[in-house]
Write a protein that holds these residues in place. Structure first.
Motif, PDB file in Angstrom:
ATOM      1  N   GLU A   1      43.707  41.216  38.892  1.00 14.84           N
ATOM      2  CA  GLU A   1      44.862  40.969  39.758  1.00 14.84           C
ATOM      3  C   GLU A   1      45.972  40.204  39.062  1.00 14.84           C
ATOM      4  OE1 GLU A   1      43.756  39.216  43.484  1.00 14.84           O
ATOM      5  OE2 GLU A   1      42.603  40.968  44.116  1.00 14.84           O
TER       6      GLU A   1
ATOM      7  N   ARG B   1      39.101  57.400  51.950  1.00 13.25           N
ATOM      8  CA  ARG B   1      39.847  56.760  53.034  1.00 13.25           C
ATOM      9  C   ARG B   1      39.675  57.604  54.283  1.00 13.25           C
ATOM     10  NH1 ARG B   1      39.561  53.304  49.968  1.00 13.25           N
ATOM     11  NH2 ARG B   1      41.168  52.072  48.964  1.00 13.25           N
TER      12      ARG B   1
ATOM     13  N   TYR C   1      44.677  45.521  41.057  1.00 18.02           N
ATOM     14  CA  TYR C   1      45.994  45.519  41.697  1.00 18.02           C
ATOM     15  C   TYR C   1      47.113  45.216  40.706  1.00 18.02           C
ATOM     16  CZ  TYR C   1      43.282  45.328  46.068  1.00 18.02           C
ATOM     17  OH  TYR C   1      42.420  45.580  47.093  1.00 18.02           O
TER      18      TYR C   1
ATOM     19  N   SER D   1      26.352  57.362  45.955  1.00 20.97           N
ATOM     20  CA  SER D   1      25.283  56.516  46.497  1.00 20.97           C
ATOM     21  C   SER D   1      23.947  57.031  45.990  1.00 20.97           C
ATOM     22  CB  SER D   1      25.272  56.588  48.027  1.00 20.97           C
ATOM     23  OG  SER D   1      26.508  56.208  48.549  1.00 20.97           O
TER      24      SER D   1
HETATM   25  P1  C2E Z   1      33.909  49.980  44.277  1.00 27.61           P
HETATM   26  O1  C2E Z   1      33.343  51.260  43.764  1.00 27.61           O
HETATM   27  O2  C2E Z   1      33.481  48.722  43.626  1.00 27.61           O
HETATM   28  O3  C2E Z   1      35.489  50.185  44.248  1.00 27.61           O
HETATM   29  C1  C2E Z   1      36.409  49.172  43.946  1.00 27.61           C
HETATM   30  C2  C2E Z   1      36.942  48.527  45.199  1.00 27.61           C
HETATM   31  O4  C2E Z   1      37.728  47.409  44.811  1.00 27.61           O
HETATM   32  C3  C2E Z   1      37.865  49.439  46.001  1.00 27.61           C
HETATM   33  O5  C2E Z   1      37.724  49.107  47.372  1.00 27.61           O
HETATM   34  C4  C2E Z   1      39.246  49.005  45.499  1.00 27.61           C
HETATM   35  O6  C2E Z   1      40.290  49.272  46.405  1.00 27.61           O
HETATM   36  C5  C2E Z   1      39.027  47.516  45.330  1.00 27.61           C
HETATM   37  N1  C2E Z   1      39.937  46.935  44.357  1.00 27.61           N
HETATM   38  C6  C2E Z   1      40.534  47.549  43.312  1.00 27.61           C
HETATM   39  N2  C2E Z   1      41.285  46.698  42.591  1.00 27.61           N
HETATM   40  C7  C2E Z   1      41.186  45.497  43.198  1.00 27.61           C
HETATM   41  C8  C2E Z   1      41.760  44.194  42.929  1.00 27.61           C
HETATM   42  O7  C2E Z   1      42.524  43.986  41.982  1.00 27.61           O
HETATM   43  N3  C2E Z   1      41.418  43.192  43.778  1.00 27.61           N
HETATM   44  C9  C2E Z   1      40.576  43.383  44.823  1.00 27.61           C
HETATM   45  N4  C2E Z   1      40.304  42.346  45.605  1.00 27.61           N
HETATM   46  N5  C2E Z   1      40.014  44.598  45.113  1.00 27.61           N
HETATM   47  C10 C2E Z   1      40.317  45.639  44.305  1.00 27.61           C
HETATM   48  P2  C2E Z   1      37.557  50.215  48.489  1.00 27.61           P
HETATM   49  O8  C2E Z   1      38.411  51.402  48.193  1.00 27.61           O
HETATM   50  O9  C2E Z   1      37.712  49.534  49.816  1.00 27.61           O
HETATM   51  O10 C2E Z   1      36.055  50.684  48.315  1.00 27.61           O
HETATM   52  C11 C2E Z   1      34.996  49.813  48.582  1.00 27.61           C
HETATM   53  C12 C2E Z   1      33.683  50.399  48.132  1.00 27.61           C
HETATM   54  O11 C2E Z   1      33.322  51.532  48.909  1.00 27.61           O
HETATM   55  C13 C2E Z   1      33.724  50.903  46.690  1.00 27.61           C
HETATM   56  O12 C2E Z   1      33.553  49.809  45.837  1.00 27.61           O
HETATM   57  C14 C2E Z   1      32.556  51.870  46.687  1.00 27.61           C
HETATM   58  O13 C2E Z   1      31.340  51.203  46.471  1.00 27.61           O
HETATM   59  C15 C2E Z   1      32.569  52.407  48.101  1.00 27.61           C
HETATM   60  N6  C2E Z   1      33.191  53.753  48.113  1.00 27.61           N
HETATM   61  C16 C2E Z   1      34.496  54.100  48.108  1.00 27.61           C
HETATM   62  N7  C2E Z   1      34.644  55.448  48.118  1.00 27.61           N
HETATM   63  C17 C2E Z   1      33.382  55.958  48.118  1.00 27.61           C
HETATM   64  C18 C2E Z   1      32.831  57.292  48.105  1.00 27.61           C
HETATM   65  O14 C2E Z   1      33.544  58.308  48.078  1.00 27.61           O
HETATM   66  N8  C2E Z   1      31.465  57.393  48.111  1.00 27.61           N
HETATM   67  C19 C2E Z   1      30.643  56.303  48.106  1.00 27.61           C
HETATM   68  N9  C2E Z   1      29.312  56.500  48.097  1.00 27.61           N
HETATM   69  N10 C2E Z   1      31.110  55.055  48.121  1.00 27.61           N
HETATM   70  C20 C2E Z   1      32.470  54.875  48.105  1.00 27.61           C
END
Ligand code: C2E
Ligand code: CA
Ligand code: CA
Ligand code: CA
Length: 276
Positions: free
Chosen positions: A237, A62, A256, A118
């Motif tokens: 969800e 974040r 969630y 990544s």
């Molecule tokens: P991801 O690895 O597929 O992570 C899951 C995403 O789905 C997270 O979004 C999470 O908040 C969201 N999520 C979890 N439960 C639910 C649910 O019940 N419903 C819905 N609609 N969404 C849910 P977030 O935190 O916005 O992260 C998005 C993407 O960003 C992640 O997808 C990941 O690919 C990337 N990311 C996040 N942190 C890092 C990091 O430290 N390094 C790298 N390289 N990528 C990251």
């Protein structure tokens, strides 16, 4: 820009110039963000569908940017990947996550932590950095899962293989993230030292309404188990989907319904509320 009064209210859409400005602000602000604490890590729990116990957490970056406000990784991760700054983010999240795992161990909680990596960060210097972080915090490697997207481990990304093998030999767990969205074949998956598949949330979110999505989820669960993998469903969800996943034999749920991603402090409160 949005207008009030008169005609229809239009959604705010940044112009090309504004988007370029945001991009520059991210690129220039990244180094400071780690130093000044505006970059943080949130943690989302994963639970066993059978035993209904907490297994671990996924670390999610974040960024509370001083001028742009709260940013989600879908905006800043692609920018950092393009500039080569993604390794800096990965090492920051890794260190925070492993430190958190140590704090939980000290409280008697054996939680695994998952870190997103990544493909661009999976070079020869990454496994030694992981080993160093685990040793410095005194965390056993099997408590760390590294999540790599399906496209990141596709056949075209041969460069990542040595690092993935090294991490596996070290005892870390590997997960293929966003499974079902790419085109990795069963044959290819078998060649990887993978422990887990995470079914992409787009299929899980559609399970209740789209028969096709439920069929895809069922097929991935069966294929994953045939290969001896743990199958994780993300984006859980609602309760009906959770029940359907448990009936299919899916191993782990994240979403969630269980909890949103939480700051370290809020996660501690959430864990406390379970223990009582
Ligand atoms: P991801 O690895 O597929 O992570 C899951 C995403 O789905 C997270 O979004 C999470 O908040 C969201 N999520 C979890 N439960 C639910 C649910 O019940 N419903 C819905 N609609 N969404 C849910 P977030 O935190 O916005 O992260 C998005 C993407 O960003 C992640 O997808 C990941 O690919 C990337 N990311 C996040 N942190 C890092 C990091 O430290 N390094 C790298 N390289 N990528 C990251
Ligand atoms: Ca992930
Ligand atoms: Ca995912
Ligand atoms: Ca994703």
């Amino acid at each position: 820009a949005a207008r009030l009064g008169g005609g229809p209210v239009r959604c705010y859409e940044p112009s090309m110039g504004e988007r370029a400005d945001r991009r520059l602000a991210l690129i220039r602000g990244f180094a400071d963000a780690i130093a000044d604490g505006s970059l943080t890590v949130h943690y989302q729990p994963t639970v066993s569908l059978e035993a209904r116990t907490v297994l671990g957490v996924e670390a999610l970056a974040r960024w509370d940017h001083p001028e742009l406000g709260a940013l989600l990784p879908d905006e800043f991760v692609p920018v950092l990947e393009a500039t080569g700054q993604i390794t800096g983010l990965t090492l920051f999240v890794l260190d925070e996550a492993v430190a958190a795992a140590r704090r939980w161990l000290d409280r008697g909680l054996r939680l695994s932590v998952a870190v997103n990596v990544s493909a661009g960060a999976l070079d020869d210097s990454f496994p030694p950095s992981v080993a160093e972080a685990l040793a410095r915090h005194g965390v056993p490697p099997e408590l760390l899962t590294l999540e790599v997207t399906e496209s990141g481990v596709s056949a075209e990304r041969e460069h990542a293989m040595p690092a993935l093998r090294r991490l596996s030999v070290m005892g870390c767990r590997l997960a293929v993230d966003d499974f079902g969205t790419g085109q990795s074949s069963l044959a290819h998956l078998r060649r990887l030292p993978v422990d887990q598949v995470k079914i992409d949330k787009s299929f899980v979110l559609g399970m209740g309404t789209e028969a096709g999505d439920a069929a895809v989820v069922r097929a991935i669960v069966e294929m994953g188990h045939t290969l001896g993998l743990t199958v994780v469903a993300e984006g859980v969800e609602d309760g009906a989907v959770r029940v359907a996943l448990a009936e299919m034999g899916c191993d782990v749920a994240q979403g969630y319904l269980v909890s949103r991603p939480l700051s370290a402090g809020h996660l501690d409160q959430w864990l406390d509320s379970l223990v009582r």
